[in-house]
Design a protein around this motif. Structure first.
Motif, PDB file in Angstrom:
ATOM      1  N   UNK A  53       0.851  -1.199   0.000  1.00 29.22           N
ATOM      2  CA  UNK A  53       0.000   0.000   0.000  1.00 29.22           C
ATOM      3  C   UNK A  53       0.887   1.250   0.000  1.00 29.22           C
ATOM      4  N   UNK A  54       1.956   1.193   0.816  1.00 23.33           N
ATOM      5  CA  UNK A  54       2.904   2.299   0.846  1.00 23.33           C
ATOM      6  C   UNK A  54       3.565   2.472  -0.533  1.00 23.33           C
ATOM      7  N   UNK A  55       3.882   1.381  -1.193  1.00 26.43           N
ATOM      8  CA  UNK A  55       4.467   1.463  -2.539  1.00 26.43           C
ATOM      9  C   UNK A  55       3.496   2.108  -3.534  1.00 26.43           C
ATOM     10  N   UNK A  56       2.206   1.817  -3.375  1.00 29.72           N
ATOM     11  CA  UNK A  56       1.212   2.439  -4.261  1.00 29.72           C
ATOM     12  C   UNK A  56       1.179   3.945  -4.033  1.00 29.72           C
ATOM     13  N   UNK A  57       1.301   4.346  -2.769  1.00 30.20           N
ATOM     14  CA  UNK A  57       1.354   5.774  -2.442  1.00 30.20           C
ATOM     15  C   UNK A  57       2.604   6.395  -3.060  1.00 30.20           C
ATOM     16  N   UNK A  58       3.736   5.703  -2.902  1.00 26.05           N
ATOM     17  CA  UNK A  58       5.002   6.194  -3.452  1.00 26.05           C
ATOM     18  C   UNK A  58       4.934   6.334  -4.973  1.00 26.05           C
ATOM     19  N   UNK A  59       4.408   5.288  -5.613  1.00 26.36           N
ATOM     20  CA  UNK A  59       4.381   5.280  -7.074  1.00 26.36           C
ATOM     21  C   UNK A  59       3.632   6.493  -7.622  1.00 26.36           C
ATOM     22  N   UNK A  60       2.496   6.788  -6.996  1.00 26.63           N
ATOM     23  CA  UNK A  60       1.703   7.918  -7.465  1.00 26.63           C
ATOM     24  C   UNK A  60       2.422   9.239  -7.192  1.00 26.63           C
ATOM     25  N   UNK A  61       2.827   9.424  -5.934  1.00 31.27           N
ATOM     26  CA  UNK A  61       3.409  10.716  -5.559  1.00 31.27           C
ATOM     27  C   UNK A  61       4.746  10.967  -6.254  1.00 31.27           C
ATOM     28  N   UNK A  62       5.539   9.912  -6.406  1.00 28.31           N
ATOM     29  CA  UNK A  62       6.844  10.053  -7.037  1.00 28.31           C
ATOM     30  C   UNK A  62       6.701  10.648  -8.439  1.00 28.31           C
ATOM     31  N   UNK A  63       5.714  10.176  -9.167  1.00 28.84           N
ATOM     32  CA  UNK A  63       5.464  10.713 -10.514  1.00 28.84           C
ATOM     33  C   UNK A  63       5.055  12.189 -10.422  1.00 28.84           C
ATOM     34  N   UNK A  64       4.167  12.482  -9.496  1.00 25.40           N
ATOM     35  CA  UNK A  64       3.703  13.874  -9.350  1.00 25.40           C
ATOM     36  C   UNK A  64       4.851  14.793  -8.935  1.00 25.40           C
ATOM     37  N   UNK A  65       5.702  14.320  -8.040  1.00 25.62           N
ATOM     38  CA  UNK A  65       6.834  15.152  -7.594  1.00 25.62           C
ATOM     39  C   UNK A  65       7.751  15.462  -8.779  1.00 25.62           C
ATOM     40  N   UNK A  66       7.997  14.451  -9.606  1.00 25.53           N
ATOM     41  CA  UNK A  66       8.885  14.668 -10.747  1.00 25.53           C
ATOM     42  C   UNK A  66       8.222  15.578 -11.780  1.00 25.53           C
ATOM     43  N   UNK A  67       6.933  15.364 -12.006  1.00 25.78           N
ATOM     44  CA  UNK A  67       6.199  16.228 -12.936  1.00 25.78           C
ATOM     45  C   UNK A  67       6.251  17.699 -12.513  1.00 25.78           C
ATOM     46  N   UNK A  68       6.298  17.919 -11.212  1.00 28.71           N
ATOM     47  CA  UNK A  68       6.332  19.298 -10.726  1.00 28.71           C
ATOM     48  C   UNK A  68       7.773  19.773 -10.488  1.00 28.71           C
ATOM     49  N   UNK A  69       8.735  19.048 -11.084  1.00 31.58           N
ATOM     50  CA  UNK A  69      10.099  19.575 -11.139  1.00 31.58           C
ATOM     51  C   UNK A  69      11.041  19.204 -10.009  1.00 31.58           C
TER      52      UNK A  69
END
Lengths: 528, 528
Positions: B99-115
């Motif tokens: 579940x934590x990995x699912x949270x990471x996977x989503x946020x990690x992409x968003x963090x990178x998208x926002x620079x």
């Protein structure tokens, strides 16, 4: 906060701020007088290093002059890592961390494909008396002296077995196959960025099985995963094999290893996989009921690869111009540098740059555009060579007119690595770039294999071994001598048995030390 | 290793080994006598809990009877986490970690998208005198007392600024936007799995900017990323807003928060984003030269979400049958349970199961088959309900004949949530399942919104607030009173200001405490 306060004494408007960083400044001076240059840098940066757009930016000590200085210079100049405020600690900077992420992304998929799940064990565990002297101990928590000192995770076999004992009752709970990506702490005295630091990042796999055979198969499977990763992704032709008794992990029956030859010919242990037998399960009472109702101790493995591998990549492929990354693990595979002189050229060049970027991105190529006007193209060429980006694309006004680009390979210096007039036509360009990336990947591996093989000497006497080691090479020879003899070799030559390679020559063998029959050849080398 | 040795006193062939685990055993007894059941489990497991395939396996204390007991029971029964050997530590088991990995996977992409780029700062830093009493301190390293005590990372603002000071010289180095996924340690006295443990996992973002406006924009952007994640992925209708002065992070000018209402109506602070102003840059001398050659201190932000969020998911959606996971973050979205009685039915059922699994996998649905013969279908139904898997597919001999399957929704109990005769035709099946997963995602969010909104009371006097809080609800009302008044409310009601929500009612407002004009309403609640 006093202890962390750094007064920015150099920060005053009257002094130039640019390129104030130590490594660049140091290297503006001749490589042979590094210490003087360093001293100078401490006071004020030499003028050469301050030239914006100057081509000397980011240069490093030549590899041939001083391999160790080259290594730390590259780490600084390519912005891979920096020193932390506490002695022996390291900050992994975004570019260095992106390489680690590439390693993680590949291995994580492989671990899951082979049936492992990620999880997380706490890093603080009870102190085990008489354990390794490399530990960091927490003795104060919440402002109070703790009754029991806590160890900061150096590895996790003990807590893993503590929990496995709780979770495993029946053969139906086996195999239990887990992995964690975590930080570990070891109180090392002599540190080196990525290679040996107080704290590092790694994955540690831990498995429990119903039989010895299964555990052995697992330990072998994981060293095989590491070997394939090293060859196919990192272009590092590691030699997989078994550790000698002397070099086997204290808790293991057998330790398998992948050994890599660095650019200075020293060996780097780049990953290990242990068959732990029942050593931990007996110590912790980790038992299960088998299908016949018998209570047995489980059979276990553990295996790890760490951020040390990033150091291995630097030291395998890098050259005088800096880092050189295998395309498959390069965070950026292609950098596009636009070139224009007159103002009216800019728009048309940038339009093409943008279109080429889109074409490559859509093809799944990791591409970066540097259209900054603060740096010259020459500065950018050097900078991205230092960062080891496999392919550079230049686009100038004439290229736009010709509907083509210039493609340069990082691994082939000068004119030879440059191709002019590569068509911008999407399918041609994508095929061309993909082809080049594959060429580079293959070429880096082949170069490393050639280097490795030309620096391994087959020896049939201790004298020959001494000679090979004195030349900085690896010595390979039949070995069946005692642990005491092995330690004697280490004392007299600084070389250790790196492994008994899985790939063994045919025919009968005679131990080069004792003249007795030998089952296997061993590889001896100095190592990191 | 003595301190970690656990003698397996229960492990003897004469005693049944199966289902010896504490939570299951405990819950075999009536929920109202939990402590007795626990004591019994310590000696020998009650017979009911040992029945292989018995439907009582994995049952938990009903949520309505004891929310806290329910929470810890679910964590144990769904195998999300376990207690570590050191007080207050937690082992995150594979299912919880996924579940934590699912949270990471989503946020990690968003963090990178926002620079933002990921990196890693060392966890050991110099001790800062007079800092928080929640620290764990390393005082012994490599067998020696250290001259300087080291702090085990509780958060990283200090080391981040130490390094930022080194890396930032010019406006061209800004913005500097990084993130790290790490473990942190805080010496908490009262711990609760996922919610408050000695060590937890989180991401911490740290950014430096040239202007206050940019920093403010960044802090707001990141709380917005968290809000969207909570709503769209976790189906948790958090309320985003600004913390009161009293509740603002000590190092921040402003703290933004997302506040979630748990199933017991207590508030959970599920993520924060701080505008740090120049507080840290002034303390650490983190300066840059702006475009006009002026030296300025950088403006900073930091923001974090932790494994606590997993606890929030459990406490938002779970029910008496156990965990309930929103499909978008469920490690397994669909479980397929084959059903057969006669031996000749098995092959034909399993063939269909295999084909359905492939169809769903190819459509990108996370699917698991449980064809174990060691458990009954009834046991499996309960087990995967406990694990909160959104959709269950049953396939029996009759379904195979009809070329259809039975689909059950986790969020709709009993017959109502069951659909018979859903066609196995690939396109129909995939559309059906995708549709159901979307329905469930939307339905969980809607249910949580309804629950939240029916438990927030608009108050216009302190008396009304007291009443709402006494009922366990959230109180929302105009507030412009003093910090002292805020602390008085806390003392008298245990409720704190959770936030001034971004979404504010129109019109003039009068502070419910003082009767003075108020700019905003605040939300008060008891919290974890």
């Amino acid at each position: 906060m006093a202890s962390l306060l750094r007064l920015p004494s150099l920060l005053s408007p009257s002094k130039p701020l640019l390129r104030r960083r130590l490594p660049a400044a140091r290297l503006a001076a001749p490589a042979t007088s590094r210490s003087q240059a360093s001293a100078a840098a401490g006071a004020a940066a030499p003028a050469a290093s301050e030239t914006r757009g100057g081509d000397r930016e980011g240069q490093v000590t030549p590899r041939s002059v001083d391999f160790n200085a080259w290594y730390t210079d590259v780490i600084a100049a390519a912005e891979l890592a920096d020193y932390g405020p506490v002695r022996g600690t390291m900050v992994i900077r975004p570019y260095g961390y992106a390489i680690w992420e590439a390693i993680q992304d590949y291995l994580n998929v492989k671990f899951k494909e082979t049936g492992h799940s990620n999880m997380y064990f706490p890093q603080e565990a009870s102190h085990v008396e008489g354990f390794s002297p490399e530990l960091a101990l927490v003795t104060i928590g919440g402002g109070k002296e703790l009754e029991e000192k806590l160890v900061v995770r150096p590895t996790s076999e003990t807590i893993v077995n503590h929990m496995f004992t709780k979770w495993i009752q029946s053969y139906r709970d086996l195999p239990l196959m887990i992995n964690q990506w975590v930080n570990v702490t070891r109180w090392e005295m002599r540190t080196k960025p990525f290679i040996r630091t107080l704290e590092f990042l790694w994955q540690e796999g831990h498995t429990a099985h119903a039989t010895l055979e299964e555990a052995e198969k697992e330990a072998m499977q994981m060293i095989d995963v590491y070997t394939k990763f090293a060859y196919e992704q990192a272009a590092i032709p590691v030699i997989p094999g078994r550790k000698s008794r002397v070099e086997t992990f204290a808790g293991a029956n057998r330790t398998y290893t992948i050994e890599a030859m660095m650019g200075d010919k020293k060996a780097l242990q780049a990953g290990t996989s242990h068959n732990l037998g029942q050593n931990f399960s007996r110590a912790f009472g980790t038992q299960f009921m088998d299908e016949n109702g018998q209570i047995e101790h489980v059979w276990q493995t553990s295996w790890a690869i760490s951020t040390r591998f990033v150091g291995g990549i630097i030291m395998t492929h890098g050259d005088d111009a800096g880092l050189m990354l295998p395309p498959r693990i390069a965070p950026i595979q292609v950098v596009i540098v636009p070139i224009w002189k007159k103002g009216d050229e800019k728009a048309v060049v940038l339009e093409s740059v943008d279109s080429v970027q889109k074409i490559l991105k859509e093809a799944g190529i990791r591409v970066k555009v540097d259209d900054s006007e603060l740096r010259t193209p020459g500065w950018k060429f050097n900078h991205y060579e230092m960062k080891g980006i496999p392919v550079r694309i230049e686009i100038g006004p004439r290229d736009v007119t010709n509907n083509s680009v210039v493609v340069s390979r990082r691994d082939v210096p000068g004119k030879q690595g440059k191709e002019f007039g590569v068509s911008m036509d999407p399918s041609i360009l994508v095929n061309h770039i993909k082809g080049r990336l594959e060429d580079i990947q293959a070429s880096l591996l082949q170069k490393a294999i050639t280097f490795r093989d030309s620096n391994i000497v087959d020896v049939s006497s201790y004298g020959e071994l001494k000679e090979a080691i004195a030349e900085g090479k690896w010595a390979r020879g039949p070995w069946s001598a005692s642990d005491a003899d092995e330690l004697k070799v280490k004392e007299e030559t600084s070389a250790t048995i790196r492994c008994y390679p899985f790939e063994q020559p045919e025919g009968t063998k005679k131990c080069f030390m004792t003249g007795n029959p030998a089952e296997e050849v061993a590889i001896f080398a100095k190592s990191y």
